[in-house]
Design a protein around this motif. Structure first.
Motif, PDB file in Angstrom:
ATOM      1  N   GLY A  31       0.801  -1.221   0.000  1.00  0.00           N
ATOM      2  CA  GLY A  31       0.000   0.000   0.000  1.00  0.00           C
ATOM      3  C   GLY A  31       0.831   1.268   0.000  1.00  0.00           C
ATOM      4  O   GLY A  31       0.347   2.331  -0.361  1.00  0.00           O
ATOM      5  N   SER A  32       2.089   1.172   0.378  1.00  0.00           N
ATOM      6  CA  SER A  32       2.978   2.324   0.369  1.00  0.00           C
ATOM      7  C   SER A  32       3.481   2.565  -1.058  1.00  0.00           C
ATOM      8  O   SER A  32       3.735   1.623  -1.794  1.00  0.00           O
ATOM      9  N   PRO A  33       3.663   3.827  -1.472  1.00  0.00           N
ATOM     10  CA  PRO A  33       4.188   4.096  -2.818  1.00  0.00           C
ATOM     11  C   PRO A  33       5.589   3.533  -3.039  1.00  0.00           C
ATOM     12  O   PRO A  33       5.988   3.265  -4.163  1.00  0.00           O
ATOM     13  N   GLU A  34       6.350   3.332  -1.964  1.00  0.00           N
ATOM     14  CA  GLU A  34       7.706   2.803  -2.079  1.00  0.00           C
ATOM     15  C   GLU A  34       7.760   1.276  -2.016  1.00  0.00           C
ATOM     16  O   GLU A  34       8.831   0.676  -2.081  1.00  0.00           O
ATOM     17  N   HIS A  35       6.621   0.623  -1.885  1.00  0.00           N
ATOM     18  CA  HIS A  35       6.553  -0.838  -1.729  1.00  0.00           C
ATOM     19  C   HIS A  35       7.132  -1.560  -2.946  1.00  0.00           C
ATOM     20  O   HIS A  35       6.892  -1.172  -4.085  1.00  0.00           O
ATOM     21  N   VAL A  36       7.935  -2.600  -2.691  1.00  0.00           N
ATOM     22  CA  VAL A  36       8.451  -3.447  -3.766  1.00  0.00           C
ATOM     23  C   VAL A  36       8.118  -4.898  -3.455  1.00  0.00           C
ATOM     24  O   VAL A  36       8.130  -5.322  -2.309  1.00  0.00           O
ATOM     25  N   GLU A  37       7.799  -5.648  -4.493  1.00  0.00           N
ATOM     26  CA  GLU A  37       7.487  -7.074  -4.355  1.00  0.00           C
ATOM     27  C   GLU A  37       8.687  -7.949  -4.666  1.00  0.00           C
ATOM     28  O   GLU A  37       8.679  -9.124  -4.387  1.00  0.00           O
ATOM     29  N   SER A  38       9.702  -7.395  -5.312  1.00  0.00           N
ATOM     30  CA  SER A  38      10.938  -8.138  -5.542  1.00  0.00           C
ATOM     31  C   SER A  38      12.093  -7.156  -5.375  1.00  0.00           C
ATOM     32  O   SER A  38      11.944  -5.969  -5.613  1.00  0.00           O
ATOM     33  N   LEU A  39      13.222  -7.665  -4.926  1.00  0.00           N
ATOM     34  CA  LEU A  39      14.409  -6.852  -4.707  1.00  0.00           C
ATOM     35  C   LEU A  39      15.403  -7.176  -5.815  1.00  0.00           C
ATOM     36  O   LEU A  39      15.752  -8.340  -6.016  1.00  0.00           O
ATOM     37  N   VAL A  40      15.834  -6.150  -6.551  1.00  0.00           N
ATOM     38  CA  VAL A  40      16.712  -6.343  -7.692  1.00  0.00           C
ATOM     39  C   VAL A  40      18.052  -5.652  -7.423  1.00  0.00           C
ATOM     40  O   VAL A  40      18.099  -4.454  -7.158  1.00  0.00           O
ATOM     41  N   PHE A  41      19.133  -6.451  -7.477  1.00  0.00           N
ATOM     42  CA  PHE A  41      20.504  -5.937  -7.377  1.00  0.00           C
ATOM     43  C   PHE A  41      21.110  -5.945  -8.774  1.00  0.00           C
ATOM     44  O   PHE A  41      21.060  -6.967  -9.465  1.00  0.00           O
ATOM     45  N   THR A  42      21.698  -4.825  -9.175  1.00  0.00           N
ATOM     46  CA  THR A  42      22.462  -4.762 -10.415  1.00  0.00           C
ATOM     47  C   THR A  42      23.914  -4.534 -10.032  1.00  0.00           C
ATOM     48  O   THR A  42      24.229  -3.579  -9.309  1.00  0.00           O
ATOM     49  N   LEU A  43      24.790  -5.439 -10.479  1.00  0.00           N
ATOM     50  CA  LEU A  43      26.211  -5.356 -10.156  1.00  0.00           C
ATOM     51  C   LEU A  43      27.005  -5.057 -11.418  1.00  0.00           C
ATOM     52  O   LEU A  43      26.836  -5.732 -12.433  1.00  0.00           O
ATOM     53  N   THR A  44      27.861  -4.040 -11.333  1.00  0.00           N
ATOM     54  CA  THR A  44      28.698  -3.630 -12.453  1.00  0.00           C
ATOM     55  C   THR A  44      30.154  -3.734 -12.014  1.00  0.00           C
ATOM     56  O   THR A  44      30.539  -3.113 -11.014  1.00  0.00           O
ATOM     57  N   ARG A  45      30.932  -4.509 -12.754  1.00  0.00           N
ATOM     58  CA  ARG A  45      32.349  -4.672 -12.397  1.00  0.00           C
ATOM     59  C   ARG A  45      33.081  -3.347 -12.521  1.00  0.00           C
ATOM     60  O   ARG A  45      32.935  -2.632 -13.507  1.00  0.00           O
ATOM     61  N   LEU A  46      33.853  -2.999 -11.493  1.00  0.00           N
ATOM     62  CA  LEU A  46      34.678  -1.808 -11.535  1.00  0.00           C
ATOM     63  C   LEU A  46      35.968  -2.119 -12.287  1.00  0.00           C
ATOM     64  O   LEU A  46      36.560  -3.175 -12.101  1.00  0.00           O
ATOM     65  N   LYS A  47      36.392  -1.197 -13.074  1.00  0.00           N
ATOM     66  CA  LYS A  47      37.650  -1.359 -13.815  1.00  0.00           C
ATOM     67  C   LYS A  47      38.816  -1.265 -12.843  1.00  0.00           C
ATOM     68  O   LYS A  47      38.822  -0.431 -11.947  1.00  0.00           O
ATOM     69  N   GLU A  48      39.778  -2.146 -13.022  1.00  0.00           N
ATOM     70  CA  GLU A  48      40.978  -2.115 -12.172  1.00  0.00           C
ATOM     71  C   GLU A  48      41.843  -0.930 -12.571  1.00  0.00           C
ATOM     72  O   GLU A  48      41.851  -0.508 -13.722  1.00  0.00           O
ATOM     73  N   ALA A  49      42.577  -0.375 -11.624  1.00  0.00           N
ATOM     74  CA  ALA A  49      43.486   0.734 -11.916  1.00  0.00           C
ATOM     75  C   ALA A  49      44.573   0.263 -12.868  1.00  0.00           C
ATOM     76  O   ALA A  49      45.054  -0.856 -12.753  1.00  0.00           O
ATOM     77  N   PRO A  50      44.956   1.128 -13.824  1.00  0.00           N
ATOM     78  CA  PRO A  50      45.992   0.719 -14.810  1.00  0.00           C
ATOM     79  C   PRO A  50      47.350   0.525 -14.189  1.00  0.00           C
ATOM     80  O   PRO A  50      47.669   0.981 -13.160  1.00  0.00           O
TER      81      PRO A  50
END
Length: 138
Positions: free
Chosen positions: A119-138
């Motif tokens: 009922g809350s506008p912020e309510h979520v039925e599933s939790l989604v994580f997006t992971l992006t690999r960080l580039k290693e330092a040169p």
């Protein structure tokens, strides 16, 4: 050649969620992990196609580790299916997670997670994580 899931996972990853949480997750080859959002850390182990994750200070006090059984070794296979979760955090995150690739990102969707705020506008039925690999330092 396709990387094995353990070699693929190692490194630093920026994570964001559909609930506006973000941070950095670091996974090392010696079985350690840590994240910057809440300062959590622990150990991970991939053995006989099962992933086990423990959290320092929580799981060490008798809490059952978090387990995902039946994880195939090749990354392409491991990141294209739904898994049943067992133990530890499955109580909070739900008992299923879908793993997939989206271009260079890894997306983990905890499909039966509910934040309990129906009922809350912020309510979520599933939790989604997006992971992006960080580039290693040169």
């Amino acid at each position: 050649m396709e990387k094995a899931i353990t070699a693929f996972a190692e490194g630093s990853w920026r994570f964001t969620t559909n609930t506006d949480i973000e941070g950095i997750l670091t996974i090392t080859s010696d079985g350690q992990w840590s994240e910057t959002r809440l300062g959590l850390s622990g150990r991970w182990e991939y053995d006989a196609s099962r992933l086990t994750v423990t959290m320092t200070g929580v799981d060490s006090e008798g809490t059952e580790p978090y387990r995902i059984p039946s994880v195939p070794e090749p990354t392409k296979e491991a990141l294209s299916r739904e898994y049943s979760l067992q133990g530890g955090w499955a109580v909070d995150l739900g008992e299923k997670v879908k793993a997939r690739r989206d271009k260079d990102d890894v997306v983990l969707e905890f499909t039966d997670f509910s934040d309990g705020n129906a009922g809350s506008p912020e309510h979520v039925e599933s939790l989604v994580f997006t992971l992006t690999r960080l580039k290693e330092a040169p």
